[in-house]
Design an enzyme around this catalytic site. Structure first.
Site, PDB file in Angstrom:
ATOM      1  CB  SER A   1      -1.039   0.034   1.218  1.00 16.36           C
ATOM      2  OG  SER A   1      -1.427  -1.048   1.397  1.00 16.36           O
TER       3      SER A   1
HETATM    4  N1  SAH Z   1      -0.450  -5.315   3.902  1.00 11.08           N
HETATM    5  C1  SAH Z   1       0.424  -5.566   2.813  1.00 11.08           C
HETATM    6  C2  SAH Z   1      -0.357  -5.235   1.382  1.00 11.08           C
HETATM    7  C3  SAH Z   1      -1.516  -6.148   1.107  1.00 11.08           C
HETATM    8  S1  SAH Z   1      -1.912  -6.120  -0.202  1.00 11.08           S
HETATM    9  C4  SAH Z   1       1.805  -4.853   2.769  1.00 11.08           C
HETATM   10  O1  SAH Z   1       1.921  -4.003   3.772  1.00 11.08           O
HETATM   11  O2  SAH Z   1       2.510  -5.208   1.930  1.00 11.08           O
HETATM   12  C5  SAH Z   1      -3.580  -7.076  -0.064  1.00 11.08           C
HETATM   13  C6  SAH Z   1      -2.890  -8.701   0.393  1.00 11.08           C
HETATM   14  O3  SAH Z   1      -4.062  -9.313   0.896  1.00 11.08           O
HETATM   15  C7  SAH Z   1      -2.432  -9.542  -0.744  1.00 11.08           C
HETATM   16  O4  SAH Z   1      -1.096  -9.938  -0.514  1.00 11.08           O
HETATM   17  C8  SAH Z   1      -3.386 -10.719  -0.917  1.00 11.08           C
HETATM   18  O5  SAH Z   1      -2.794 -11.886  -1.372  1.00 11.08           O
HETATM   19  C9  SAH Z   1      -3.918 -10.818   0.311  1.00 11.08           C
HETATM   20  N2  SAH Z   1      -5.317 -11.273   0.346  1.00 11.08           N
HETATM   21  C10 SAH Z   1      -6.329 -11.044  -0.464  1.00 11.08           C
HETATM   22  N3  SAH Z   1      -7.344 -11.827   0.118  1.00 11.08           N
HETATM   23  C11 SAH Z   1      -7.154 -12.337   1.516  1.00 11.08           C
HETATM   24  C12 SAH Z   1      -7.620 -13.354   2.395  1.00 11.08           C
HETATM   25  N4  SAH Z   1      -9.035 -13.627   2.275  1.00 11.08           N
HETATM   26  N5  SAH Z   1      -6.813 -13.593   3.289  1.00 11.08           N
HETATM   27  C13 SAH Z   1      -5.868 -13.347   3.390  1.00 11.08           C
HETATM   28  N6  SAH Z   1      -4.821 -12.609   2.497  1.00 11.08           N
HETATM   29  C14 SAH Z   1      -5.834 -12.032   1.665  1.00 11.08           C
END
Ligand code: SAH
Length: 222
Positions: free
Chosen positions: A64
């Protein structure tokens, strides 16, 4: 004190992108001045690590924008003695920011390769208070509930009730809610049997894919 170039870039990021836009929680600002964001992005993007935007981290996912990390962390209203669940570990950067502030972070990620890489990065930087779990975080992670804070870093079609159920009384859930193109950052505060729902600001996240998110076959945008 001699600051490295990375530290200078990081301080500029906090001054110009975060503090200047109104984030004022000292714990959040200190954490973001400290966590080496350039070590959480793919090497090709290292030079853009402190830029005002999200960056690709592989598997169609993104780390993000720094400002959004700050706003979401501030929205959790943390003091330091909390246990926080993060849904969507991605690069591990948001988990590291949380780990600078609170006692214990549980972070759940559905893509095993991302979870494993994030865990490696976190441990190599000495973050021992983050537990990384592989699984569908749209269902939360009941094994460690209740949580004082839950932060969902992917966009959900609606507020999953299971996440509200895993909050401690007084706990806060911060989650982007909307369609797969844009969402509203939403804070749910549990107050006994009731919840208080606040809409904070517009945001754009990759989709939360899972039982209480979007269905698996939905195209993953961005
Ligand atoms: N917080 C992260 C950015 C996340 S992007 C950082 O600091 O880098 C969103 C993430 O959510 C992705 O890696 C995606 O694979 C994950 N995601 C999406 N749906 C999900 C779910 N149901 N459970 C766990 N992770 C999930």
């Amino acid at each position: 004190m001699i600051l490295s170039n990375w530290e200078k870039k990081r301080n500029q990021m906090v001054d110009l992108q975060i503090q200047a836009r109104g984030v004022d929680d000292p714990l959040v600002l200190a954490a973001m001045r400290k966590v080496p964001r350039h070590l959480f992005v793919p090497p090709d993007y290292e030079d853009s690590a402190y830029a005002d935007r999200p960056l690709p981290i592989g598997y169609g996912q993104t780390i993000s924008q720094p400002y959004m990390v700050a706003v979401m962390t501030q929205a959790l209203k943390l003091q330091g003695d909390e246990r926080v669940l993060e849904v969507g570990t991605g690069s591990g950067y948001q988990a590291a920011v949380l780990a600078e502030i609170v006692d214990h972070v549980v972070s759940i990620e559905r893509i095993p390769e991302l979870a494993e890489r994030a865990l490696k990065t976190l441990r190599s930087l000495g973050y021992m208070n983050v537990e990384v779990v592989i699984g569908d975080g749209s269902k939360g992670y009941p094994a460690r509930a209740p949580y004082d804070g839950i932060i969902v870093t992917a966009g959900a079609p609606e507020i999953p009730q299971v996440l509200v159920d895993q909050l401690a009384d007084g706990g806060r859930l911060v989650i982007p809610v909307g369609d797969s193109f844009q969402q509203t950052l939403t804070r749910v505060t549990k107050k006994g049997e009731k919840v208080d729902i606040e809409r904070l600001e517009g945001c754009i996240f990759v989709p939360l894919v899972g039982q209480y998110g979007w269905k698996e076959n939905r195209p993953e945008s961005i």
